[in-house]
Design a protein around this motif. Structure first.
Motif: not given
Length: 550
Positions: A447-457, A464-474
């Motif tokens: 579930a964390a893998g799904l959110a990390s790969a395809f979830g919104c930043a 504090g610091t906004p969370s970065p986007a996933n590597p695809a920027g999706f």
């Protein structure tokens, strides 16, 4: 360590003027000559041949992923939970007294660390190690599965840092996957440099039955010795040696008995070579690594879904898989989230992606025109930039094959191979890269893998610091509610994946290829050397290894 003993003899020569007429001393008969012996205990070791020992060694960094990183992290760094034989997380009682949910609102997990658990420099393993990892994982780009860490609101400590309370913003059933491979915060938090320098060349401190005696990357050798500072039962082995070698040299070393085991990325020829070695047992070892192609909506050239679909239809996925696996033990991956070796894997992709006519049709719909030199739009050639981490295979080789496939469809492309830290830490949060051939790493909670790969930043909960986007920027806000429901346990992950993976496929943001599977070869003069728990790697079981011929 072996102690060498010996006899030191001195001979005194004289010149003719200083010599006397005294007869020389009688010769000692050969049978009565003194015997020079070596003394000291014999070192008991197991030598494992590997493809490489190159750093860095930060298991939390996408840039550092490799079998050696996984192996050393699982063996040398402390984790509250470790995967059991079935892949389920089990409390590591060598480190922990307990870890459990202690409050429902806010959702709070309390960890109690053993009082005698310490780093190799005698500093206690404590709450600051949890805090340091949380801070880095929620804010750094290019980390492995950060979604669970971004749910944490606060970490507090009691009892001298040995009791750690972790408060979440919402329930997180996958909390046992967090804080694996803790890092020594007391040495790293104020160290100069950036996150990319953490464990770049070695381990400043460890907390395990073994410690690093030497890590010689140029020579290609890592020597691990029994740690005198480990607070639990010591290992039987004196040391474990990891030694870089070519596959042919590995086979020779096994045949001569210089190596007791090997771990290699094997093609069909390597598999046959290893099986031909007398008494060698071979087993596949799945990595927590799926090779994938990302088509980045963050890129100006691929922000349109029709264009992305056209690129997917131009790719011969079956040919890419065949090129990358070379008929070795690696597993074709037909899912966007769960790797083939893991429980819960359900294929989503059927058939090959290649459809030349559809690719041409979609590019035309997206406003491109086919000319003698290729596709163009508004008078500008359609040219894509494909990135793969420098010197990382099979990624660089696959990037070049993708370039050839696109060129055959009239789509211009160039391949760039930046340093891995530069690619994951900077370029994949910007717009310049259109296509990335990179790993998707499974950290244990799908579930964390799904959110990390395809979830919104998202914004950090404390501003504090906004969370970065996933590597695809999706980011697709229509999917985000489903992703959040899986992450918080409001819906079964299997149900969410059944609904959401076809939508991910329709968005054409990723093309999974295969899960990398290494080959382990073990001689019968050792015991305990096995594939290890899922995701943990072969070295995770090293404290139980034995030599049977010593």
């Amino acid at each position: 360590m072996r102690r060498l003993g010996g006899v030191l003899a001195a001979a005194i020569l004289c010149g003719a003027a200083a010599c006397t007429n005294a007869p020389p001393p009688p010769l000692v008969p050969k049978s009565e000559a003194p015997v020079i012996t070596t003394t000291g205990p014999k070192v008991t070791e197991i030598v494992v041949g590997v493809d490489d020992v190159a750093g860095g060694y930060n298991p939390h960094s996408l840039a550092a992923q490799s079998p050696i990183t996984t192996a050393l992290g699982s063996l040398l760094l402390p984790s509250p939970f470790r995967n059991g034989p079935d892949g389920a997380p089990q409390l590591d009682r060598n480190l922990m007294v307990s870890a459990k949910v202690t409050k429902a609102e806010p959702f709070t997990v309390t960890y109690t660390i053993r009082k005698d658990a310490s780093w190799s420099d005698s500093a206690p393993i404590a709450a600051e190690d949890f805090y340091y990892l949380w801070q880095r994982m929620r804010s750094e780009p290019g980390v492995v599965d950060p979604a669970g860490y971004r749910l944490i609101n606060n970490i507090s400590a009691r009892e001298g840092g040995k009791t750690v309370e972790v408060a979440f913003g919402k329930p997180f059933p996958g909390w046992r996957s967090l804080f694996a491979n803790l890092l020594p915060a007391h040495l790293l938090k104020d160290a100069p440099g950036t996150w990319s320098n953490v464990l770049a060349t070695g381990f400043p401190a460890t907390a395990a039955p073994f410690a690093v005696k030497s890590l010689d990357e140029p020579r290609g050798e890592v020597i691990l010795e029994r740690s005198d500072r480990y607070w639990e039962v010591p290992t039987t082995l004196d040391r474990v040696v990891l030694r870089r070698a070519s596959h042919s040299d590995m086979a020779k070393s096994l045949s001569k008995g210089d190596n007791q085991a090997v771990l290699l990325k094997a093609d069909a020829s390597d598999v046959n070579t290893m099986k031909a070695i007398k008494d060698l047992t071979t087993k596949p070892v799945p990595r927590n690594e799926v090779v994938q192609v990302l088509l980045r909506p963050a890129s100006d050239r691929l922000k349109d879904v029709t264009t992305r679909k056209a690129i997917v239809a131009a790719l011969d996925r079956d040919a890419l898989i065949a090129s990358g696996t070379q008929s070795g033990p690696s597993l074709k991956a037909d899912s966007y989230v769960v790797p083939p070796s893991r429980t819960g894997y359900q294929p989503v992709i059927t058939g090959n992606t290649l459809n030349a006519a559809l690719s041409d049709q979609l590019l035309t719909e997206a406003g491109y025109v086919r000319t003698e030199t290729g596709w163009s739009k508004d008078g500008q050639p359609f040219k894509l930039t494909i990135a793969a981490p420098e010197k990382h295979e099979p990624y660089v080789g696959l990037a070049n094959r993708i370039k050839v496939q696109l060129n055959e469809r009239g789509i211009q492309a160039e391949v760039v191979t930046p340093d891995a830290d530069e690619l994951f830490g900077k370029q994949l949060i910007e717009k310049a890269i259109d296509i990335a051939v990179v790993p998707r790493v499974d950290a244990g909670d799908s579930a964390a893998g799904l959110a990390s790969a395809f979830g919104c930043a998202g914004e950090a909960p404390d501003g504090g610091t906004p969370s970065p986007a996933n590597p695809a920027g999706f980011c697709d806000q229509t999917m985000q509610a489903e992703i959040d429901s899986a992450l918080s346990g409001k819906a079964l992950l299997s149900d969410v994946l059944a609904r959401i993976e076809p939508r991910i496929q329709a968005q054409a943001v990723a093309v999974p290829l295969f899960q990398v599977v290494d080959l382990l070869g073990v001689l019968p003069n050792v015991s305990g050397v096995d594939t290890g728990a899922p995701l943990a790697g072969v070295l995770s079981g090293a404290p139980e290894w034995r030599r049977l011929d010593k």
